[in-house]
Design an enzyme around this catalytic site. Structure first.
Site, PDB file in Angstrom:
ATOM      1  N   PRO A   1      14.565  79.607  10.574  1.00  0.00           N
ATOM      2  CA  PRO A   1      13.383  80.270  11.132  1.00  0.00           C
ATOM      3  C   PRO A   1      13.411  80.297  12.665  1.00  0.00           C
ATOM      4  O   PRO A   1      12.972  81.262  13.273  1.00  0.00           O
ATOM      5  CB  PRO A   1      12.222  79.414  10.603  1.00  0.00           C
TER       6      PRO A   1
ATOM      7  N   GLN B   1      18.577 114.607  11.287  1.00  0.00           N
ATOM      8  CA  GLN B   1      18.151 115.775  12.071  1.00  0.00           C
ATOM      9  C   GLN B   1      18.808 117.059  11.549  1.00  0.00           C
ATOM     10  O   GLN B   1      18.149 118.097  11.410  1.00  0.00           O
ATOM     11  CB  GLN B   1      18.511 115.551  13.550  1.00  0.00           C
TER      12      GLN B   1
ATOM     13  N   GLU C   1      24.881  88.903  11.457  1.00  0.00           N
ATOM     14  CA  GLU C   1      26.174  88.332  11.875  1.00  0.00           C
ATOM     15  C   GLU C   1      26.379  88.442  13.398  1.00  0.00           C
ATOM     16  O   GLU C   1      27.481  88.700  13.881  1.00  0.00           O
ATOM     17  CB  GLU C   1      27.329  88.928  11.065  1.00  0.00           C
ATOM     18  N   GLY C   2      25.274  88.273  14.093  1.00  0.00           N
ATOM     19  CA  GLY C   2      25.296  88.330  15.560  1.00  0.00           C
ATOM     20  C   GLY C   2      24.757  89.671  16.035  1.00  0.00           C
ATOM     21  O   GLY C   2      25.358  90.710  15.775  1.00  0.00           O
TER      22      GLY C   2
ATOM     23  N   ARG D   1      23.712 125.206   4.164  1.00  0.00           N
ATOM     24  CA  ARG D   1      22.384 125.641   4.594  1.00  0.00           C
ATOM     25  C   ARG D   1      22.505 126.819   5.564  1.00  0.00           C
ATOM     26  O   ARG D   1      23.271 126.760   6.536  1.00  0.00           O
ATOM     27  CB  ARG D   1      21.681 124.463   5.276  1.00  0.00           C
TER      28      ARG D   1
ATOM     29  N   GLU E   1      23.393  92.005  21.237  1.00  0.00           N
ATOM     30  CA  GLU E   1      23.332  91.208  22.480  1.00  0.00           C
ATOM     31  C   GLU E   1      24.295  90.017  22.386  1.00  0.00           C
ATOM     32  O   GLU E   1      24.957  89.670  23.373  1.00  0.00           O
ATOM     33  CB  GLU E   1      21.886  90.734  22.724  1.00  0.00           C
TER      34      GLU E   1
ATOM     35  N   GLY F   1      33.809  87.760   9.842  1.00  0.00           N
ATOM     36  CA  GLY F   1      32.687  88.462   9.205  1.00  0.00           C
ATOM     37  C   GLY F   1      32.319  89.718   9.964  1.00  0.00           C
ATOM     38  O   GLY F   1      31.958  90.742   9.386  1.00  0.00           O
TER      39      GLY F   1
ATOM     40  N   THR G   1      21.719  86.355   2.912  1.00  0.00           N
ATOM     41  CA  THR G   1      22.253  87.418   2.050  1.00  0.00           C
ATOM     42  C   THR G   1      22.812  86.784   0.774  1.00  0.00           C
ATOM     43  O   THR G   1      23.431  85.719   0.843  1.00  0.00           O
ATOM     44  CB  THR G   1      23.375  88.171   2.807  1.00  0.00           C
TER      45      THR G   1
END
Ligand code: COS
Length: 379
Positions: free
Chosen positions: A128, A336, A363-364, A268, A367, A242, A158
């Site tokens: 926490p 978009q 996993e980090g 489209r 930053e 990882g 996880t």
């Protein structure tokens, strides 16, 4: 320098692509909606060798290289990032850590079944109040002679409720700071170990993320990985690998969204022609494709360095930092390009956009990756 994939790499890529289309695509929207863990799918991933890809065959793995792992992670993540994070954690945080640093008895008892995907594992570092600041572990593992007593809470885990084996990082000698931390193998069902609440998340909603509570959980000393006090270095070394998995996941989320947007833009029509023939859309596709290719090269480079037994910490941090940023940018553009259809679930891109965000966090965070990269540059 050789950019060609080998026949074996191409075969792994093809097998993963086919598996994703036939086994992961059906029901992926529903699993996201209902937050359902892909139990059957992960079981099949184990049977096909995706859960212990890099583990030596003598320990139940597929004996493949990290490049194969990146290729498979990309393909599976194009379709279902909830399934691929279960695979990533099991492969690179749990199996790799056990194979690299576990003793023979631990490998026999746990690694073989984990690598075959008969059971899955979880990696328990975050708390926490200790996420990025990972040395501030509050969970304790008190040395009682022949066993440890674990007390504390882990967060954001996880495979939290689907795992059978948990690698738990805990503080044994607070006065030694990070040199006093241990990693202990905890089994599901050990008295005092409770799986807490499941998080209701923005993305990767099929992945089961839980808090875990430990109250006087008795863990035999033989379940400690490495020497006394090795736990923090274990966690850092394991996370370096990882991060290659999560970088490849981010790459897959980006390339999955890009492929859907490309296809849609060729079908489209607006203002009398396919929207891909409008420069506003064509330039978006060009930017997306270029960023994805750069992310792919960083992922493969990190994997190559790992396979070559060279230092890959810096490269994996760069791959994760960049690929996760690309995943966010590309998925937003994919939505978009789809216009209103991008905003509804049937077209998949809104899910990929939601799934992308976590790759900049777990996993980090981005930053933290910048800390790792800048320390590497400045040392
Ligand atoms: N690879 C290998 N070892 C590493 C490392 C890396 N990327 N980063 C730090 N270490 C080692 C250091 O070498 C040091 O070990 P020694 O004392 O044996 O030399 C030890 O870890 C402590 O490092 P440091 O003194 O730099 O600690 P800091 O608290 O300043 O910073 C960071 C450590 C921020 C890099 C670390 O806490 C971290 O990576 N945090 C993010 C953790 C994370 O990814 N959390 C996500 C949860 S897991 S899903």
């Amino acid at each position: 320098m050789n950019f060609e994939l080998t026949e074996e790499h191409l075969a792994v890529q093809k097998a993963a692509r086919e598996f994703a289309q036939t086994e992961l695509l059906p029901g992926v929207i529903d699993r996201d909606e209902t937050q359902t863990f892909p139990t059957e799918q992960v079981k099949k991933m184990g049977e096909l060798g995706f859960m212990g890809m890099m583990v030596d065959q003598q320990y139940g793995g597929s004996g493949m290289d990290a490049v194969s792992y990146v290729l498979a992670m990309e393909e599976l993540s194009k379709i279902d990032a909830s399934a691929s994070v279960a695979m990533s954690v099991n492969n690179s945080l749990v199996c790799w850590g056990l194979e690299m640093y576990g003793n023979e008895a631990q490998k026999q008892k746990y690694l073989i079944r984990l690598a075959k995907g008969e059971i899955i594992g979880a990696f328990c570092l975050s708390e926490p109040e200790a996420g990025s600041d990972a040395t501030s572990q509050q969970t304790t593992a008190q040395d009682m002679g022949d066993h440890y007593l674990i007390n504390g809470t882990k967060n954001w885990i996880t495979n939290g409720s689907s795992a059978s084996v948990y690698l738990v990082i805990a503080q044994t000698h607070p006065e030694k700071k990070h040199k006093g931390i241990n990693c202990l193998i905890v089994e599901r069902g050990m008295p005092g170990f409770i799986v807490g609440k499941k998080e209701n998340k923005l993305g990767i909603r099929g992945s089961d993320t839980h808090s875990l509570m430990f109250t006087d959980v008795k863990v035999p000393k033989e379940n400690r990985i490495g020497e006394d006090g090795f736990g923090f270095n274990f966690a850092m070394n394991t996370l370096n690998g990882g991060r290659i998995g999560i970088a490849a996941q981010a790459l897959g989320i980006a390339s999955g969204a890009y492929e859907l947007a490309l296809q849609y833009s060729k079908e489209r029509k607006a203002f009398g022609k396919e929207i891909s023939r409008h420069q506003a859309i064509a330039f978006k596709l060009a930017d997306m494709a270029t960023k994805i290719e750069a992310a792919r090269l960083l992922c493969l480079q990190a994997a190559y360095l790992k396979d070559a037994h060279k230092d890959f910490a810096h490269a994996s941090a760069m791959a994760k930092l960049f690929a996760s940023q690309v995943a966010m940018e590309v998925t937003v553009e994919a939505v978009q390009i789809h216009g209103g259809y991008g905003f509804v679930k049937e077209f998949h891109v809104e899910r990929l956009m939601r799934d992308a965000k976590i790759t900049q966090i777990y996993e980090g965070t981005s930053e933290i990756q910048k800390i790792v990269i800048s320390r590497g540059i400045l040392k």
